[in-house]
Scaffold this active site. Structure first.
Site, short mmCIF file in Angstrom:
data_model
loop_
_atom_site.label_atom_id
_atom_site.label_comp_id
_atom_site.label_asym_id
_atom_site.label_seq_id
_atom_site.Cartn_x
_atom_site.Cartn_y
_atom_site.Cartn_z
N TYR A 161 40.85 34.24 8.16
CA TYR A 161 41.95 33.89 9.06
C TYR A 161 43.15 34.84 8.89
O TYR A 161 43.51 35.19 7.76
CB TYR A 161 42.44 32.45 8.83
CG TYR A 161 43.78 32.25 9.47
CD1 TYR A 161 44.96 32.22 8.72
CD2 TYR A 161 43.89 32.23 10.86
CE1 TYR A 161 46.18 32.13 9.33
CE2 TYR A 161 45.13 32.14 11.48
CZ TYR A 161 46.27 32.09 10.70
OH TYR A 161 47.49 32.02 11.31
N TRP A 404 38.44 26.39 11.85
CA TRP A 404 38.96 27.77 11.94
C TRP A 404 40.45 27.73 11.68
O TRP A 404 41.14 26.81 12.11
CB TRP A 404 38.73 28.37 13.34
CG TRP A 404 39.36 29.70 13.42
CD1 TRP A 404 38.89 30.87 12.88
CD2 TRP A 404 40.63 30.02 14.01
NE1 TRP A 404 39.76 31.88 13.11
CE2 TRP A 404 40.86 31.40 13.79
CE3 TRP A 404 41.59 29.28 14.67
CZ2 TRP A 404 42.02 32.06 14.24
CZ3 TRP A 404 42.74 29.92 15.10
CH2 TRP A 404 42.92 31.30 14.89
O1 EZ4 Z 1 50.93 29.70 11.60
N1 EZ4 Z 1 50.48 30.25 12.61
C1 EZ4 Z 1 49.24 30.07 13.01
O2 EZ4 Z 1 48.47 29.35 12.38
C2 EZ4 Z 1 48.79 30.78 14.25
O3 EZ4 Z 1 48.32 32.06 13.91
C3 EZ4 Z 1 47.70 30.00 14.95
O4 EZ4 Z 1 46.45 30.31 14.39
C4 EZ4 Z 1 47.71 30.36 16.42
O5 EZ4 Z 1 49.00 30.14 16.94
C5 EZ4 Z 1 46.69 29.53 17.19
O6 EZ4 Z 1 46.79 29.81 18.56
CO CO Z 2 49.54 28.17 10.92
#
Ligand code: EZ4
Ligand code: CO
Length: 404
Positions: A161, A404
């Site tokens: 992520y 996710w």
């Molecule tokens: O803290 N910020 C986040 O977690 C973002 O990066 C989210 O994954 C996106 O806004 C999802 O559309």
């Molecule tokens: Co976030």
């Protein structure tokens, strides 16, 4: 009669990524703008607005902001949810924008005036490995940021992520159908503490460091991570575990003093009432575009203040500059302010949304123009048609679906 709504228009534009914007016009020609962007589900909100909200707006008094909120919240019958609450938010923010323009006052003044000069913001630093992430933290320190979120790749995990492909800004909704990513908690729990050990060694103790777990741990794993990060004094550890079960945060809380933030995927006070009441979190991230606008988020922030919880609004690039403008006015007023997420919209995006906020010395400052200070260049917006995009999914190494 002057305040009668005579036009309401849903505008979908995609200058580098999809945005949904609501434009409301009164008989006297005052225009208000609201963000309705729900990343990966944009057209659901656009249809909700077009089919079920706009017909009810024409003829209403734009000054009846509370009554309009109650009408669309109770009137939907089917309570809450991200699509409904994003649609309501767009109406609400547009009406607050109109109120400011009619009164000749900036939105923060309508809420009760300044509580601070500028809103402390945090930037996103990431890297495929620890060294790259640390270099990027250095880059944002040079840009004057006082707070920086850091994420790094996880060895052996494809597309962990928050890691942008080299040089491009991080836009997770990158494909028409969800991209499949893999997740491994053991490898992540191993590298995350090492990332922050290195960041403190490279950048010292003063810079505020944040980290987003992004819903991927079980409560006890999150407790382990929170405890292992204690020596590095994080400003917060975000989205430690999926929070439908608000009680699950109690398990994290009892094991660590690392501050906890949650809420970007929430859309009403009911998603976080227990988290706040029992002080299971330190920051609530639920923001204006996804939680019913100024009218509802003000109630949420006041409730949070009773329990010493501060705001830490979500502010990724999939929230449009219209949301950022409204959020910054809110941040300027709200007494229990914590921090504001600030990812850079691209020049292409900013061109579509003329705005008057600006970044100075680690903080974002609102302008004094009436309303929330952000509008849309409709002609330019029309040049960027919608592009089907969805957020990725994550599976564990054995193929099981994960968060996710
Ligand atoms: O803290 N910020 C986040 O977690 C973002 O990066 C989210 O994954 C996106 O806004 C999802 O559309
Ligand atoms: Co976030």
């Amino acid at each position: 009669r002057d305040r009668e709504i005579v036009e309401a228009k849903v505008i979908v534009t995609s200058p580098g990524r999809n945005f949904v914007t609501l434009k409301i016009v009164t008989r006297s020609g005052v225009v208000g703008w609201g963000d309705a962007t729900l990343n990966g589900r944009e057209l659901a909100v656009a249809a909700y607005l077009q089919e079920h909200v706009v017909p009810n707006l024409i003829g209403r008094d734009a000054g009846r902001i509370e009554d309009t909120w109650q009408f669309f919240y109770r009137g939907a019958y089917w309570r809450r949810g991200p699509v409904t609450m994003s649609a309501i938010a767009a109406v609400d923010v547009a009406l607050w924008d109109i109120l400011g323009k009619m009164a000749g006052l900036p939105l923060y003044q309508l809420l009760g005036g300044r509580s601070r000069e500028g809103a402390l913001v945090y930037a996103h630093a990431n890297g495929r490995d620890i060294a790259e992430a640390s270099d990027e933290v250095g880059k944002y320190r040079e840009l004057g940021f006082l707070a920086i979120r850091a994420q790094c790749g996880v060895p052996g995990v494809k597309k962990a992520y928050g890691i942008s492909t080299a040089g491009k800004p991080y836009e997770p909704a990158e494909s028409e159908l969800p991209a499949e990513t893999v997740w491994s908690t053991p490898r992540y729990l191993d590298i995350a503490p090492r990332l922050f050990e290195q960041l403190r060694a490279d950048h010292g103790d003063e810079i505020e460091l944040l980290h987003d777990v992004h819903h991927r741990l079980t409560p006890i794993e999150a407790a382990r991570l929170a405890r292992s990060l204690e020596p590095y004094r994080l400003f917060w550890m975000e989205d430690a575990t999926p929070a439908e079960n608000q009680q699950s945060f109690a398990l994290i809380r009892q094991h660590s003093v690392t501050p906890l933030a949650v809420g970007e995927v929430f859309n009403s006070i009911w998603d976080c009432k227990q988290l706040i009441e029992q002080q299971l979190i330190d920051y609530i991230r639920t923001t204006i575009v996804h939680a019913g606008g100024i009218t509802h988020v003000r109630r949420l922030a006041d409730f949070a203040a009773l329990h010493q919880v501060r705001t830490g609004f979500h502010g990724a690039t999939d929230l449009s500059p219209v949301c950022m403008g409204a959020a910054l006015h809110f941040d300027t007023w709200v007494p229990n302010f914590g921090i504001q997420e600030y990812m850079f919209h691209s020049e292409q995006m900013l061109e579509v949304f003329p705005r008057d906020y600006e970044f100075r010395a680690g903080r974002l400052h609102v302008g004094d123009s009436p309303g929330h200070g952000v509008s849309m260049d409709e002609k330019l917006a029309a040049r960027y048609p919608y592009v089907p995009r969805q957020l990725p999914v994550a599976r564990l190494e054995d193929g099981a679906m994960w968060d996710w």
